[in-house]
Design a protein around this motif. Structure first.
Motif, short mmCIF file in Angstrom:
data_model
loop_
_atom_site.label_atom_id
_atom_site.label_comp_id
_atom_site.label_asym_id
_atom_site.label_seq_id
_atom_site.Cartn_x
_atom_site.Cartn_y
_atom_site.Cartn_z
N ALA A 9 3.74 -7.88 2.03
CA ALA A 9 3.16 -6.66 2.58
C ALA A 9 3.43 -5.46 1.67
O ALA A 9 2.54 -4.64 1.42
CB ALA A 9 3.72 -6.41 3.97
N ILE A 10 4.63 -5.37 1.15
CA ILE A 10 4.97 -4.26 0.24
C ILE A 10 4.16 -4.36 -1.05
O ILE A 10 3.68 -3.36 -1.58
CB ILE A 10 6.49 -4.24 -0.04
CG1 ILE A 10 7.24 -3.82 1.22
CG2 ILE A 10 6.82 -3.32 -1.19
CD1 ILE A 10 8.73 -3.95 1.13
N ALA A 11 3.97 -5.57 -1.56
CA ALA A 11 3.19 -5.76 -2.79
C ALA A 11 1.74 -5.35 -2.57
O ALA A 11 1.13 -4.69 -3.42
CB ALA A 11 3.28 -7.21 -3.25
N LEU A 12 1.17 -5.73 -1.43
CA LEU A 12 -0.21 -5.34 -1.15
C LEU A 12 -0.35 -3.84 -0.99
O LEU A 12 -1.29 -3.22 -1.49
CB LEU A 12 -0.70 -6.06 0.12
CG LEU A 12 -0.93 -7.55 -0.02
CD1 LEU A 12 -1.26 -8.17 1.32
CD2 LEU A 12 -2.04 -7.83 -1.01
N PHE A 13 0.60 -3.23 -0.28
CA PHE A 13 0.56 -1.78 -0.08
C PHE A 13 0.71 -1.04 -1.42
O PHE A 13 0.00 -0.08 -1.69
CB PHE A 13 1.67 -1.37 0.89
CG PHE A 13 1.64 0.07 1.25
CD1 PHE A 13 0.63 0.59 2.03
CD2 PHE A 13 2.64 0.93 0.81
CE1 PHE A 13 0.59 1.93 2.37
CE2 PHE A 13 2.62 2.26 1.14
CZ PHE A 13 1.60 2.77 1.93
N GLY A 14 1.62 -1.52 -2.26
CA GLY A 14 1.79 -0.91 -3.59
C GLY A 14 0.56 -1.07 -4.45
O GLY A 14 0.19 -0.16 -5.19
N GLY A 15 -0.10 -2.19 -4.35
CA GLY A 15 -1.34 -2.40 -5.11
C GLY A 15 -2.44 -1.46 -4.66
O GLY A 15 -3.20 -0.93 -5.47
N THR A 19 -4.20 1.49 -6.92
CA THR A 19 -5.65 1.57 -7.07
C THR A 19 -6.17 2.96 -6.72
O THR A 19 -7.01 3.51 -7.42
CB THR A 19 -6.33 0.51 -6.18
OG1 THR A 19 -5.81 -0.77 -6.53
CG2 THR A 19 -7.83 0.51 -6.38
N VAL A 20 -5.65 3.54 -5.65
CA VAL A 20 -6.09 4.87 -5.24
C VAL A 20 -5.69 5.91 -6.28
O VAL A 20 -6.48 6.77 -6.66
CB VAL A 20 -5.50 5.23 -3.85
CG1 VAL A 20 -5.71 6.69 -3.53
CG2 VAL A 20 -6.14 4.36 -2.79
N CYS A 21 -4.46 5.82 -6.78
CA CYS A 21 -4.00 6.79 -7.79
C CYS A 21 -4.79 6.65 -9.09
O CYS A 21 -5.14 7.64 -9.72
CB CYS A 21 -2.52 6.62 -8.06
SG CYS A 21 -1.49 7.12 -6.69
N ALA A 22 -5.07 5.43 -9.50
CA ALA A 22 -5.83 5.21 -10.73
C ALA A 22 -7.26 5.71 -10.58
O ALA A 22 -7.82 6.29 -11.50
CB ALA A 22 -5.83 3.73 -11.09
#
Length: 47
Positions: A9-15, A19-22
């Motif tokens: 869950a943390i990995a998906l949230f970080g991804g 993506t949003v920041c990029a």
């Protein structure tokens, strides 16, 4: 098992955050481009 689910869950949230920041950093509509100001680049005298 809970730890594995939390890590996924943390990995998906970080991804998603990455993506949003990029997408916000890179202007996707192409109206502006990133330019390097050559006057700020200092070349050393010895090399």
């Amino acid at each position: 098992m809970k730890t594995k689910n939390y890590l996924i869950a943390i990995a998906l949230f970080g991804g998603m955050l990455f993506t949003v920041c990029a997408a916000n950093t890179l202007n996707l509509d192409g109206t502006t481009t990133a330019k390097v100001d050559k006057t700020k680049i200092k070349v050393p005298q010895n090399g």
